[in-house]
Design a protein around this motif. Structure first.
Motif, PDB file in Angstrom:
ATOM      1  N   LYS A 981     -97.302 101.512  93.776  1.00  0.00           N
ATOM      2  CA  LYS A 981     -98.598 101.248  93.910  1.00  0.00           C
ATOM      3  C   LYS A 981     -98.853 100.241  92.890  1.00  0.00           C
ATOM      4  N   GLN A 982     -97.932 100.254  91.793  1.00  0.00           N
ATOM      5  CA  GLN A 982     -98.163  99.094  90.903  1.00  0.00           C
ATOM      6  C   GLN A 982     -97.724  97.560  91.373  1.00  0.00           C
ATOM      7  N   ASP A 984     -97.644  96.840  94.514  1.00  0.00           N
ATOM      8  CA  ASP A 984     -98.959  96.380  95.725  1.00  0.00           C
ATOM      9  C   ASP A 984    -100.181  95.920  94.687  1.00  0.00           C
ATOM     10  N   SER A 985    -100.525  96.589  93.567  1.00  0.00           N
ATOM     11  CA  SER A 985    -101.739  96.094  92.981  1.00  0.00           C
ATOM     12  C   SER A 985    -101.516  94.713  92.277  1.00  0.00           C
ATOM     13  N   GLN A 988    -102.154  92.140  95.143  1.00  0.00           N
ATOM     14  CA  GLN A 988    -103.584  91.890  95.676  1.00  0.00           C
ATOM     15  C   GLN A 988    -104.308  90.696  95.253  1.00  0.00           C
ATOM     16  N   SER A 990    -107.404  88.738  93.820  1.00  0.00           N
ATOM     17  CA  SER A 990    -108.545  89.240  93.169  1.00  0.00           C
ATOM     18  C   SER A 990    -109.791  88.368  93.858  1.00  0.00           C
TER      19      SER A 990
END
Length: 990
Positions: A981-982, A984-985, A988, A990
């Motif tokens: 999750k880290q 993938d974030s 992303q 912005s």
């Protein structure tokens, strides 16, 4: 808010009451129910039901305790106490008829019939001022009558009375009074006659045996004759045997030198005489006769000869028709001490011989050995070898004839130290330490602490770097020898830890202290001169026993103190006769034994300890004390409080007198006219004080009056029925407090104790009237009372009274301003439902834990731990407590003190005959060890403020480990998800 304040005192009371959790009951405590040392004449096997083949083992012990024991495991089926507290100097009798479901006892002036299966009383008959001399059962009676009748011989003012009692209800069917002035000795019954055997005095310590024949139906005298025995019989002990309930009863005795045996068949004037052979150089020291007690048994008996180092026996046969006695056969001489017993199967009589190494079985008709078994203790797997001090005393046996050539034997053996051992075909099934029933003194003994890592590191910290490193390497190498045993025990320890199992003694076979200090030795001294060491961490298991004193017949050991010397690993026991016994703590081996000093009797022995100095002072009867050598004398002043023969209490101070210090009288306190002193009580030592004051609900402080030199003197006036309570300063003799109680039963004990700034005592007397009570009703009522008093420096909170401005205060050198300073006393009394036999108090290591009063209840045979908070004398009277008092934990005063069932340390057990209770602190501040002794033995652990410094059994270690493992697995499973999750974030946009 009001409700919360009301819950505070209740919560405090509940927390102190829950000193023993339900899962700790019967686990942390232990109880040894005892009967007393069995009496050979009143111990036998008997079937409680005629239709049953199983037998119970019955005894009326030397303590006059009647009981039935299961021969399979040694447990007590039932018991009844017939005599007084000690039972010494009293004689009891116990008989059971063949195929009868009752047993009949005679003790004191009372004859009773008991159900043989459950011990319930069937009937009881009192004969005031008469003492029983013998008891027998009439085996033959009318058909359909029910229970068999009993023949009882009584003595009153030198005259004998024979009574026949109905076996169903105890009513007297007839009685025969012998007013000749002869000494009644024993009764005997045959199939047709009742015989009264008495001793007719002919001179100083010379008696003739007189036999009186009575009709068993009417009690009328049939005949009478006298045997010429005045040159041989010097008293009742000279008559060896009077047969009872046999086909042909007989009376037997020996001459003074034990060289001639004389036997008379009762009902005939014929006298059979036999020369006794001493078998070489062995001089006969004791002669004992064993015979059956059944009507249908063969008229055979065995004569047992015992010398100092060997024993042998001869069997004799009685010719019923000719009324003569003849030698049957002899049993060979064997070394050591032996015990013979008889058993009857139908008409056949068997003799069982028990020695140190084997058991042999003989028939009364032939000398051939029917069975032989080696004496083996199956619990240890080795030979059952008795030590020099532990010898066979007597035995009773039961023989089972499986066939004409196969037999089984079980024998109940009594040893010289009081152990009761059941041997089945030579194998020991169980052992009961009945010698502990005569406990007169006990003392706690601390075990050596295990050498822990902290001590080793402390040693290394005081050395150089190289020396410390060398020491550590040697320690690690030395510890490797314990690695195999540690690895072997590791799975068991882990499983036990997960199951929250107790490991008080850690399974250690060596004498080492456990981690919590629950394991200690309790050294018990008995009235028969024996010492026992009990393991408190292993449910009171006996570790060793030794014979400390060799006493004369009928004498008792009056122990005045047991003192431990940890420097030499020995303990010393001091008796009233000035005798001193020193034994090793670990093994019980005798180190030294001094002879008694007949010049002066010791009333008590006091330990005076100052640092490494340890001095024992003997206080003699009359109020004198032994001197102290200058080399061993303490540096501070030494004071003693002693009691004189006239009841006066005086204070002694040790002053220089040549090469020693001698006790000099500095004050004396005498009881009033008509009073006698019944008790002098001082505070236990050590008595640690955790706080000098009591914090009240409004945050103010009541300062305690802490004076370690206080003694409580109790005096009674028998004529006026009063009890005087005086609290004295042991240094100055000043009376700090006094009280007088009216209508006191002065014949009952008045137990008392003192601790820190409070004292308590109990008595039976008039109930004092209080507010709202009717004076007339209060004056006419009596009850058991418990009085508690607390001492404070002032009656005003935050005020220290006259001592407030004093920088220092000492009772030894008081200043003029504080010379007569008395404490402020707050007292209160409570009514109890039954009397208290003894009082004790819990002790902890630092005195932080709240105290609990340990009271031994006389009627309930129980020990209760009453929280001190319940006995607070400051509880408000006639009103509800204020919010501040509620916050302090005070509840409204109620005169009647109801004993909460949770206070009973003994739970449902019937702990009989407890005389004293002693306590000792554990390493845990919350816990106090308790040991009670008397007839029974009882031990437990008490936590008056609950176990706040140790995890309880309710704490699930398995659940804790499972939770940690689940969290670990969860972390392992969630870690990749969190990382993904880290990542993938971060990708992303912005």
């Amino acid at each position: 808010m009001q409700v919360s304040f009301l819950l505070i005192p209740l919560s405090l009371l509940v927390s102190t009451a829950l000193a023993v959790f339900s899962d700790e009951a019967f686990h942390t405590d232990y109880h040894l129910p005892l009967l007393g040392v069995p009496d050979e004449r009143t111990t036998f096997f008997h079937r409680p039901k005629s239709a049953s083949k199983a037998s119970l083992l019955y005894t009326l012990s030397e303590k006059l305790v009647l009981g039935a024991v299961n021969p399979k495991d040694g447990t007590i089926v039932w018991r009844q106490r017939l005599g007084t507290e000690s039972g010494l100097g009293q004689r009891g009798y116990l008989r059971a008829g063949e195929e009868e479901n009752v047993v009949i006892s005679a003790a004191g002036p009372r004859v009773s019939s008991w159900d043989a299966l459950n011990g319930r009383l069937i009937w009881s008959k009192d004969f005031p001022e008469e003492n029983p001399k013998d008891l027998e059962i009439i085996e033959l009676g009318p058909e359909g009558k029910g229970a068999k009748d009993a023949i009882v011989l009584f003595e009153h003012e030198g005259h004998g009375t024979v009574r026949r009692l109905d076996g169903n209800d105890g009513l007297v069917e007839w009685e025969f009074k012998d007013n000749s002035g002869d000494i009644p000795h024993q009764v005997s019954t045959s199939t047709t006659t009742v015989f009264l055997v008495s001793l007719h005095p002919t001179g100083k310590r010379a008696y003739r045996i007189k036999v009186t024949s009575l009709d068993p139906v009417t009690g009328t005298q049939l005949s009478q004759y006298t045997l010429s025995s005045d040159t041989d019989v010097t008293g009742a002990d000279s008559v060896l045997f009077v047969g009872a309930n046999t086909a042909s009863p007989a009376v037997a005795w020996t001459d003074k030198d034990k060289k001639v045996l004389k036997v008379n068949v009762l009902g005939s004037k014929k006298l059979s005489t036999f020369d006794l052979k001493s078998d070489g150089d062995s001089k006969i020291e004791q002669v004992t006769i064993h015979a059956p007690h059944l009507v249908q048994s063969l008229p055979h008996f065995l004569v047992h000869f015992q010398s100092l180092d060997s024993h042998w026996a001869e069997v004799f046969h009685i010719d019923v028709a000719a009324a003569t006695v003849s030698r049957g056969y002899s049993l060979p001489k064997l070394a050591g001490k032996g015990a013979f017993s008889t058993s009857t199967v139908d008409a056949n009589v068997y003799f069982v011989r028990n020695t140190e190494t084997e058991i042999t079985l003989f028939s009364s008709t032939s000398h051939g050995i029917l069975g032989r078994w080696s004496a083996v203790n199956k619990n240890s797997g080795g030979n059952q070898n008795f030590s020099r001090d532990r010898l066979l005393d007597h035995a009773v046996s039961e023989v089972l004839a499986k066939s004409s050539s196969s037999f089984a034997v079980r024998s109940a053996l009594t040893t010289s130290d009081g152990d009761w051992v059941l041997s089945r075909n030579g194998e020991v099934d169980w052992t009961r330490s009945e010698g502990l029933s005569g406990a007169v003194a006990a003392e706690w003994v601390k075990l050596k602490e295990k050498v822990d890592l902290a001590k080793e590191l402390e040693i290394e910290g005081h050395k150089s770097i190289l020396a410390a490193y060398s020491h550590r390497v040697r320690r690690h190498v030395r510890d490797l020898q314990h690695l195999p045993a540690w690895l072997k025990a590791l799975p068991k320890r882990l499983l036990g830890s997960l199951r929250s199992e107790s490991s008080d003694s850690d399974g250690a076979s060596d004498l080492q202290q456990d981690n919590f200090g629950f394991r200690k030795l309790i050294v018990v001294a008995t009235e028969k001169g024996w010492l026992y060491a009990l393991d408190s961490g292993n449910h009171g298991r006996v570790l060793w026993s030794c014979r400390a004193q060799v006493l004369d017949a009928g004498a008792t050991w009056d122990v005045k103190g047991i003192f431990v010397d940890y420097g030499s690993d020995t303990l010393s026991v001091r008796g009233a006769a000035g005798d001193v016994v020193i034994v090793e703590i670990a093994t019980g081996e005798l180190v030294e034994r001094t002879k008694p000093d007949t010049k002066r009797r010791v009333e008590r022995t006091v330990r005076i300890q100052e640092g490494s100095r340890n001095v024992l002072v003997d206080v003699y009867e009359g109020g004198e004390a032994s001197d102290i050598g200058r080399s061993t004398a303490p540096t501070s002043d030494v004071f003693l409080v002693v009691r004189r023969k006239n009841g006066a209490v005086r204070g002694l101070k040790y002053l220089p007198n040549g090469e020693s210090l001698a006790a000099q009288t500095i004050w004396e306190f005498g009881p009033s006219e008509g009073e006698r002193t019944v008790g002098v009580v001082s505070a236990p030592t050590p008595d640690p004080v955790a706080s000098i004051g009591k914090v009240l609900g409004n945050r103010s402080v009541m300062y305690k009056y802490l004076n370690p030199n206080l003694v409580l003197v109790i005096s009674v006036n028998d004529g006026a029925s009063t009890a005087s309570i005086n609290l004295l300063d042991a240094v100055t003799g000043a009376v700090m407090f006094s009280a007088i109680h009216q209508g006191v039963d002065t014949q009952r004990p008045i137990p008392a104790l003192t601790k820190q700034n409070w004292f308590v005592y109990s008595f039976f007397g008039d109930i004092s009237s209080r507010a709202g009570d009717s004076p007339s009703s209060a004056a006419s009522s009596k009850g058991y009372q418990l009085v508690v008093a607390e001492l404070y420096e002032s009656d005003i909170p935050n005020d220290r009274g006259p001592l407030g401005s004093a920088a220092n205060f000492s009772s030894t050198t008081p200043s003029s301003d504080t010379a007569f300073t008395k404490p402020h006393v707050v007292s209160q009394s409570f009514l109890l439902s039954e009397g208290i036999r003894s009082l004790a108090v819990t002790t902890t290591r630092q005195g932080i834990t709240a105290s609990a009063l340990l009271a031994t209840l006389a009627q309930s045979n129980a020990i209760v731990a009453i929280p001190k908070a319940v006995l607070d004398p400051r509880r408000p009277v006639g009103r509800d407590p204020t919010p501040a008092e509620q916050e302090e934990g005070l509840a409204r005063y109620r005169p009647s003190l109801e004993l909460d069932p949770k206070w009973y340390l003994t739970h449902a057990r019937d702990v009989v005959g407890i005389r004293h209770v002693i306590t000792s602190p554990a390493l845990l501040e919350s816990t106090s060890l308790v040991f009670a002794y008397g007839l029974d033995i009882f031990g437990t652990r008490v936590a008056p403020s609950m176990s706040f410094d140790v995890l309880g059994k309710g704490f699930s270690k398995l659940q804790l480990v499972g939770t940690v493992l689940a969290l670990g697995v969860g972390v392992l499973l969630l870690a990749p998800m969190v990382r993904k999750k880290q990542v993938d974030s971060r990708w992303q946009v912005s």
